[in-house]
Design an enzyme around this catalytic site. Structure first.
Site, short mmCIF file in Angstrom:
data_model
loop_
_atom_site.label_atom_id
_atom_site.label_comp_id
_atom_site.label_asym_id
_atom_site.label_seq_id
_atom_site.Cartn_x
_atom_site.Cartn_y
_atom_site.Cartn_z
N GLU A 22 -26.68 -22.91 -26.65
CA GLU A 22 -27.04 -21.77 -27.51
C GLU A 22 -27.50 -20.57 -26.71
O GLU A 22 -28.48 -19.91 -27.03
CB GLU A 22 -28.10 -22.18 -28.55
CG GLU A 22 -27.53 -22.96 -29.71
CD GLU A 22 -28.50 -23.11 -30.87
OE1 GLU A 22 -29.43 -22.30 -30.99
OE2 GLU A 22 -28.32 -24.06 -31.64
N GLY A 23 -26.77 -20.27 -25.65
CA GLY A 23 -27.12 -19.16 -24.79
C GLY A 23 -27.97 -19.64 -23.63
O GLY A 23 -29.16 -19.90 -23.80
#
Length: 711
Positions: free
Chosen positions: A434-435
């Protein structure tokens, strides 16, 4: 000519060249979500009354009952080592998750789900993760960024009625395909394309997209029965230059012609399901597009808006769970394991580590709980979510690493008795997904904050884009006033807005002062560097780090007021001081690296380190460690999500600590007997509580023992 228009006319040209260009995908990311208390900090004006009005993170009676019953029953079925060896959850666990609707926590009751709050969602994931990360990931993915949330927000009524009940009761298991081999962090540039066409389907012509794609790192893909997919939609019948419709999200049933699930990935050899997804000319009718034809091309906005909430819950819950488990293990093992005739927890090197872990956990979990309360109040704190994702997962990594140092040889021998080996292996996963944290720190936190949280920058950018001279002039006039105010507050005195808790008034004033310095510094950096600041990622990351420290420190003020536990006041003060000291160190490095000798020379006029900007003293650390050792209930307050597993090293440690309280004053004799290797039965027989003493000796021996294997 109006004064604002005159200013805007003069400034329009230079600002057009200085401000960074912003594409549609970047604009969607920046404009996603809402701004809360983090915006007050960015402006240099935290309001403690506004912070208090958020209220505590609370579960309803129904949610609390689910945590107490269903989650407790689930964790009692989880054996971390056995699951890791099998590389899958046991069939009874999969069945239990379906029957008790763990996959439908965020789905409303009207569609067969549990309809839980964000706070309950976060609590369930954290509690499961303290026992087994693979099970927590399996639960969190259907309830996080994915088909259910996208359907709830954007789906047609027909799509909701069809899919949501099936997702809620586990008849359907979802995954979501976004990441491609050549578009990881730069997810907006996914190369997967869907070409608008018509096909004969069930005897009639149907419009849809012929999609080819290659996705990887997709959690639950090997067991998914429905694939959420993001792809670039193209209409070849449009004029050249207008054919790209934008990123689009759709649901594809498994199996579908042309769709294949690849062989399984094994992220750090974890047991949760993960794998690649491939598609070759898969036909996706427009009815399968989430939201129907009206939402074609709106996928990136949809994903960014969902991520604003989802990033605040699942991964921060995993990070908090790792911290809680690591702190409990470090504290508990330090009480039972002896060397040189003393429990190792009494040695200053170990005691200092345990105290720092507790300080870290108090601050990070305060921010996690505050943000969950904000979500349940209707906010969508995208910037706070990015802060949490980085801070909680990094804190989880630090905590597990520190606890492994304390465990020594016990920590590195794999087997059922190992306390943290599997968690240690899992920490890079939360850091990456997620990043990746390196990206989120360098580009997102300050990059998003500078546009969304600043009171004037977004208005300036909009005015420049629209060539609005008057609007630009008005924004610049406000910006100059904002600059002067924060310079005055930095150099002289920042006012205390609202009423913080009396016990933390001094700390709240220090946060306000540092927030003013930060606001002035952020404007200074943007003014000096303009659009170049976006590329100077080391400077941008430092600006984001200071904002993160201020957010965590402010959350500590909120947490102490909400909980009202005076025993934790020294911990709260130490937590705030730690965050302020880290922020101060970062500001020093930031100023040292600004490309202006003049600014570096003038910086002492507005930036001076105060008493609360110094690291927590050794004396304070050891005092906190002594308090934790003397009052076991404090560990319970810091680790409220710690659950009891089916067996293994963590269960052994829990049993031993419980028994240590039963044997009371006999503990030194029992430890001496352990060191000498005396027969447990004979030792226990001569003590006031023989049964508990014998049980403790056997439990402590299991805690100290390591596993061995044939071959």
């Amino acid at each position: 000519m109006a004064f604002d228009t005159l200013i805007g006319r003069v400034a329009l040209g230079p600002f057009s060249r200085a401000l960074p260009q912003m594409g549609d995908t970047e604009r969607a990311a920046l404009e996603a979500g809402s701004v809360g208390f983090e915006g007050d900090l960015f402006r240099g004006a935290p309001d403690w009354d506004a912070l208090r009005q958020r209220g505590a993170m609370q579960l309803s009676e129904t949610e609390q009952a689910f945590v107490d019953r269903e989650v407790t029953e689930l964790t009692s079925m989880l054996d971390d080592f056995a699951i890791d060896e099998a590389r899958d959850l046991p069939p009874p666990v999969w069945q239990f998750l379906r029957e008790r609707r763990f996959f439908g926590m965020i789905i409303p009751r009207d569609f067969g789900g549990l309809g839980f709050s964000h706070a309950a969602h976060a609590t369930v994931v954290a509690r499961i993760a303290t026992v087994n990360v693979a099970a927590a990931v399996t639960v969190m993915v259907p309830n996080s960024l994915g088909p259910a949330e996208l359907l709830l927000r954007y789906g047609t009524e027909l799509q909701k009625r069809h899919w949501l009940p099936r997702l809620a009761d586990g008849r359907e298991l979802p995954c979501f395909g976004l990441t491609s081999p050549y578009a990881g962090s730069d997810a907006a540039s996914i190369p997967d394309t869907g070409v608008l066409c018509e096909r004969m389907l069930d005897g009639r012509m149907v419009r849809g997209f012929e999609v080819s794609f290659d996705k990887r790192y997709i959690t639950l893909a090997p067991v998914a029965t429905v694939v959420g997919l993001a792809f670039q939609a193209i209409d070849p019948d449009r004029p050249a230059g207008q054919q790209a419709l934008g990123i689009t999200c759709a649901l594809i049933p498994v199996p579908s012609p042309g769709l294949s699930i690849g062989r399984r990935h094994r992220p750090m050899n974890s047991a949760f399901m993960n794998g690649p997804i491939h598609g070759e000319r898969v036909f996706v009718p427009l009815d399968w597009v989430i939201g129907g034809e009206a939402q074609v091309g709106q996928g990136w906005r949809m994903l960014m808006e969902c991520l604003a909430a989802g990033r605040s819950i699942s991964l921060p819950a995993l990070g908090s769970a790792m911290q809680q488990t690591a702190l409990f293990v470090a504290y508990g093992y330090g009480r039972i394991r002896e060397q040189f005739g003393l429990p190792i927890g009494k040695f200053h090197a170990v005691a200092g580590l345990v105290a720092r872990m507790a300080i870290d956990l108090y601050a990070t979990d305060a921010a996690r709980r505050y943000t969950a309360a904000a979500l349940d109040a209707g906010e969508q704190p995208s910037l706070a979510g990015a802060i949490l994702k980085v801070q909680l997962t990094e804190a989880g990594r630090r905590a597990v690493t520190d606890a492994m140092d304390i465990l020594g040889g016990k920590g590195i021998i794999q087997g059922p008795s190992n306390l943290l080996g599997i968690a240690y292996r899992h920490t890079p996963i939360a850091i990456t997904v997620e990043g990746a944290n390196v990206l989120t720190r360098a580009l997102i936190i300050f990059g998003q904050g500078a546009v969304r949280c600043h009171p004037h920058v977004l208005n300036e950018m909009r005015a420049v884009a629209a060539s609005d001279e008057r609007g630009l002039g008005r924004a610049l006039r406000g910006h100059v006033a904002h600059l002067c105010r924060n310079l005055w507050h930095s150099a002289i005195h920042a006012p205390l807005r609202g009423t913080p808790p009396r016990e933390l008034r001094r700390e709240a004033a220090a946060i306000a002062q540092l927030a003013a310095v930060y606001a002035w510094t952020a404007d200074l950096a943007m003014g000096l560097l303009g659009g170049r600041l976006k590329r100077l990622e080391l400077l941008s990351a430092r600006l984001g780090d200071v904002l993160s420290n201020l957010y965590l420190a402010s959350a500590v003020v909120w947490r102490f007021e909400m909980e009202g536990d005076g025993r934790l006041l020294p911990l709260a003060r130490a937590a705030i001081q730690t965050q302020l000291a880290q922020a101060a160190d970062t500001l020093d490095h930031l100023y040292a690296n600004l490309p202006s000798r003049v600014v570096r020379g003038l910086a002492p006029l507005w930036w001076r380190r105060g008493r609360l900007h110094r690291p927590v003293a050794d004396e304070t650390l050891l005092s906190l460690a002594t308090a934790l050792q003397g009052d076991p209930t404090l560990i319970g307050r810091l680790c409220p999500d710690l659950a009891q597993p089916a067996g293994g090293g963590l269960r052994d440690l829990m049993d031993a600590l419980a028994l240590s309280r039963e044997v009371g004053d006999s503990l030194p004799q029992l430890h001496e007997a352990l060191r000498r290797g005396d027969p447990p039965e004979r030792v226990a027989a001569g003590l006031p509580n023989p049964k508990a003493s014998l049980a403790y000796l056997r439990a402590a021996e299991r805690v100290i023992r390591v596993d061995d294997f044939a071959g």
